[in-house]
Design a protein around this motif. Structure first.
Motif, PDB file in Angstrom:
ATOM      1  N   LEU A  26       0.817  -1.225   0.000  1.00 59.26           N
ATOM      2  CA  LEU A  26       0.000   0.000   0.000  1.00 59.26           C
ATOM      3  C   LEU A  26       0.844   1.265   0.000  1.00 59.26           C
ATOM      4  CD1 LEU A  26      -3.004  -0.783   2.387  1.00 59.26           C
ATOM      5  CD2 LEU A  26      -3.007  -0.673  -0.109  1.00 59.26           C
ATOM      6  N   ASP A  27       2.089   1.186   0.451  1.00 61.90           N
ATOM      7  CA  ASP A  27       2.970   2.356   0.391  1.00 61.90           C
ATOM      8  C   ASP A  27       3.183   2.784  -1.065  1.00 61.90           C
ATOM      9  OD1 ASP A  27       3.123   2.269   3.133  1.00 61.90           O
ATOM     10  OD2 ASP A  27       5.158   1.449   3.195  1.00 61.90           O
ATOM     11  N   THR A  28       3.249   1.818  -1.971  1.00 60.28           N
ATOM     12  CA  THR A  28       3.402   2.131  -3.395  1.00 60.28           C
ATOM     13  C   THR A  28       2.152   2.830  -3.921  1.00 60.28           C
ATOM     14  OG1 THR A  28       4.879   0.257  -3.740  1.00 60.28           O
ATOM     15  CG2 THR A  28       3.789   1.152  -5.689  1.00 60.28           C
ATOM     16  N   CYS A  95       4.765  -1.421   5.976  1.00 53.22           N
ATOM     17  CA  CYS A  95       3.588  -0.784   5.396  1.00 53.22           C
ATOM     18  C   CYS A  95       3.277   0.434   6.257  1.00 53.22           C
ATOM     19  CB  CYS A  95       2.389  -1.729   5.334  1.00 53.22           C
ATOM     20  SG  CYS A  95       0.933  -0.963   4.552  1.00 53.22           S
ATOM     21  N   ASP A  96       4.021   1.501   6.015  1.00 52.72           N
ATOM     22  CA  ASP A  96       3.818   2.716   6.802  1.00 52.72           C
ATOM     23  C   ASP A  96       2.421   3.283   6.609  1.00 52.72           C
ATOM     24  OD1 ASP A  96       6.348   2.523   7.836  1.00 52.72           O
ATOM     25  OD2 ASP A  96       7.212   4.101   6.600  1.00 52.72           O
ATOM     26  N   PHE A  97       1.818   3.033   5.449  1.00 56.16           N
ATOM     27  CA  PHE A  97       0.460   3.518   5.202  1.00 56.16           C
ATOM     28  C   PHE A  97      -0.521   2.957   6.232  1.00 56.16           C
ATOM     29  CE2 PHE A  97      -3.725   3.487   3.236  1.00 56.16           C
ATOM     30  CZ  PHE A  97      -3.834   4.816   2.845  1.00 56.16           C
ATOM     31  N   GLY A  98      -0.196   1.810   6.817  1.00 57.26           N
ATOM     32  CA  GLY A  98      -1.056   1.209   7.827  1.00 57.26           C
ATOM     33  C   GLY A  98      -1.382   2.150   8.976  1.00 57.26           C
ATOM     34  N   PHE A  99      -0.517   3.134   9.206  1.00 54.81           N
ATOM     35  CA  PHE A  99      -0.735   4.140  10.245  1.00 54.81           C
ATOM     36  C   PHE A  99      -2.066   4.863  10.035  1.00 54.81           C
ATOM     37  CE2 PHE A  99      -0.096   8.079  12.550  1.00 54.81           C
ATOM     38  CZ  PHE A  99       0.698   7.708  13.619  1.00 54.81           C
ATOM     39  N   ASN A 100      -2.506   4.956   8.777  1.00 52.55           N
ATOM     40  CA  ASN A 100      -3.708   5.716   8.418  1.00 52.55           C
ATOM     41  C   ASN A 100      -5.004   4.927   8.501  1.00 52.55           C
ATOM     42  OD1 ASN A 100      -2.316   8.162   7.472  1.00 52.55           O
ATOM     43  ND2 ASN A 100      -1.528   6.817   5.876  1.00 52.55           N
ATOM     44  N   GLU A 108      -7.651  -6.479   4.981  1.00 52.63           N
ATOM     45  CA  GLU A 108      -8.149  -6.726   3.630  1.00 52.63           C
ATOM     46  C   GLU A 108      -7.199  -6.231   2.550  1.00 52.63           C
ATOM     47  OE1 GLU A 108     -11.770  -5.673   0.518  1.00 52.63           O
ATOM     48  OE2 GLU A 108     -12.061  -5.216   2.648  1.00 52.63           O
ATOM     49  N   PHE A 109      -6.646  -5.046   2.720  1.00 48.39           N
ATOM     50  CA  PHE A 109      -5.910  -4.401   1.633  1.00 48.39           C
ATOM     51  C   PHE A 109      -4.385  -4.435   1.764  1.00 48.39           C
ATOM     52  CE2 PHE A 109     -10.076  -2.291   1.610  1.00 48.39           C
ATOM     53  CZ  PHE A 109     -10.469  -2.581   0.308  1.00 48.39           C
ATOM     54  N   ALA A 110      -3.878  -4.727   2.938  1.00 53.77           N
ATOM     55  CA  ALA A 110      -2.417  -4.779   3.111  1.00 53.77           C
ATOM     56  C   ALA A 110      -1.929  -6.189   3.388  1.00 53.77           C
ATOM     57  CB  ALA A 110      -1.974  -3.845   4.235  1.00 53.77           C
ATOM     58  N   LEU A 111      -2.561  -6.885   4.306  1.00 48.84           N
ATOM     59  CA  LEU A 111      -2.058  -8.177   4.771  1.00 48.84           C
ATOM     60  C   LEU A 111      -1.859  -9.214   3.667  1.00 48.84           C
ATOM     61  CD1 LEU A 111      -1.096  -9.716   7.263  1.00 48.84           C
ATOM     62  CD2 LEU A 111      -3.473 -10.392   7.665  1.00 48.84           C
ATOM     63  N   PRO A 112      -2.802  -9.394   2.748  1.00 47.15           N
ATOM     64  CA  PRO A 112      -2.569 -10.410   1.708  1.00 47.15           C
ATOM     65  C   PRO A 112      -1.330 -10.112   0.859  1.00 47.15           C
ATOM     66  CG  PRO A 112      -4.843  -9.611   1.616  1.00 47.15           C
ATOM     67  CD  PRO A 112      -4.107  -8.755   2.595  1.00 47.15           C
ATOM     68  N   TYR A 113      -1.078  -8.849   0.611  1.00 45.67           N
ATOM     69  CA  TYR A 113       0.053  -8.464  -0.233  1.00 45.67           C
ATOM     70  C   TYR A 113       1.360  -8.467   0.546  1.00 45.67           C
ATOM     71  CZ  TYR A 113      -4.050  -7.539  -2.873  1.00 45.67           C
ATOM     72  OH  TYR A 113      -5.267  -7.699  -3.487  1.00 45.67           O
ATOM     73  N   LEU A 114       1.274  -8.212   1.852  1.00 45.92           N
ATOM     74  CA  LEU A 114       2.452  -8.375   2.697  1.00 45.92           C
ATOM     75  C   LEU A 114       2.855  -9.852   2.737  1.00 45.92           C
ATOM     76  CD1 LEU A 114       1.628  -5.926   5.599  1.00 45.92           C
ATOM     77  CD2 LEU A 114       3.578  -5.752   4.044  1.00 45.92           C
TER      78      LEU A 114
END
Length: 191
Positions: A26-28, A95-100, A108-114
């Motif tokens: 998600l940072d990308t 995933c620094d975006f996770g802060f938001n 849903e949106f970060a974990l599968p791709y991590l």
């Protein structure tokens, strides 16, 4: 070209750093869309996020494979940004975006791709950055390939706060910790 230049000048004399040439997940998308637009996409276009993340991951795999081929990572190994060595591929994932975002959107949106990103490497270090990302610690620690969590409390008061409960939680979840004392004197005082 940079990777080939590094190899020409240094091959056989050092183990190269992280096998990942850039940040991912998600940072990308946040860098491409902006934080606010990406957060709106969670509601307005969730399928689009998943489609875009599929494209980001495909490009990531190709780039990492090529960097690893050029640097002969399978022969020499690699190290994370903090010097943890692996016989093959390793990196520092974040995933620094996770802060938001909250846990529901992160899962849903970060974990599968991590999970995909970690699978490209094997054993990795996770850079957990800032108090807003603590809510994701259990999700992050559920990724088998994450072996070490590097906690960064952020700026300001967080640096002086006692994070023992977070350290205990991460340890109880089966992960190692990378902690920075800031200076040798501070490390001695903490010990």
């Amino acid at each position: 070209r940079l990777t080939e230049c590094i190899r020409r000048k240094c091959a056989g004399r050092l183990v190269f750093g992280t096998a990942a040439p850039f940040y991912n997940n998600l940072d990308t998308l946040a860098a491409l869309r902006g934080n606010v637009r990406l957060m709106m996409d969670f509601y307005d276009n969730p399928e689009g996020i998943h489609r875009a993340m599929g494209q980001v991951m495909a490009a990531y795999r190709v780039a990492v494979d090529e960097v690893c081929r050029i640097l002969e990572v399978e022969r020499y190994g690699s190290v994370t940004g903090h010097g943890f060595y692996a016989d093959g591929r390793t990196t520092t994932v974040q995933c620094d975006f996770g802060f938001n975002i909250g846990k529901e959107h992160f899962d849903e949106f970060a974990l599968p791709y991590l999970r995909e990103e970690v699978a490209v490497h094997g054993d990795v270090e996770y850079h957990l950055d800032g108090p807003g990302n603590i809510v994701h610690a259990e999700s992050i620690c559920s990724i088998a390939g994450v072996k070490v969590v590097q906690w960064v409390p952020g700026a300001g008061e967080g640096v002086r706060k006692d994070w023992t409960s977070l350290y205990q939680k991460i340890s109880a979840l089966g992960k190692g910790l990378w902690l920075s004392a800031g200076s040798p004197e501070a490390a001695g005082a903490a010990g």
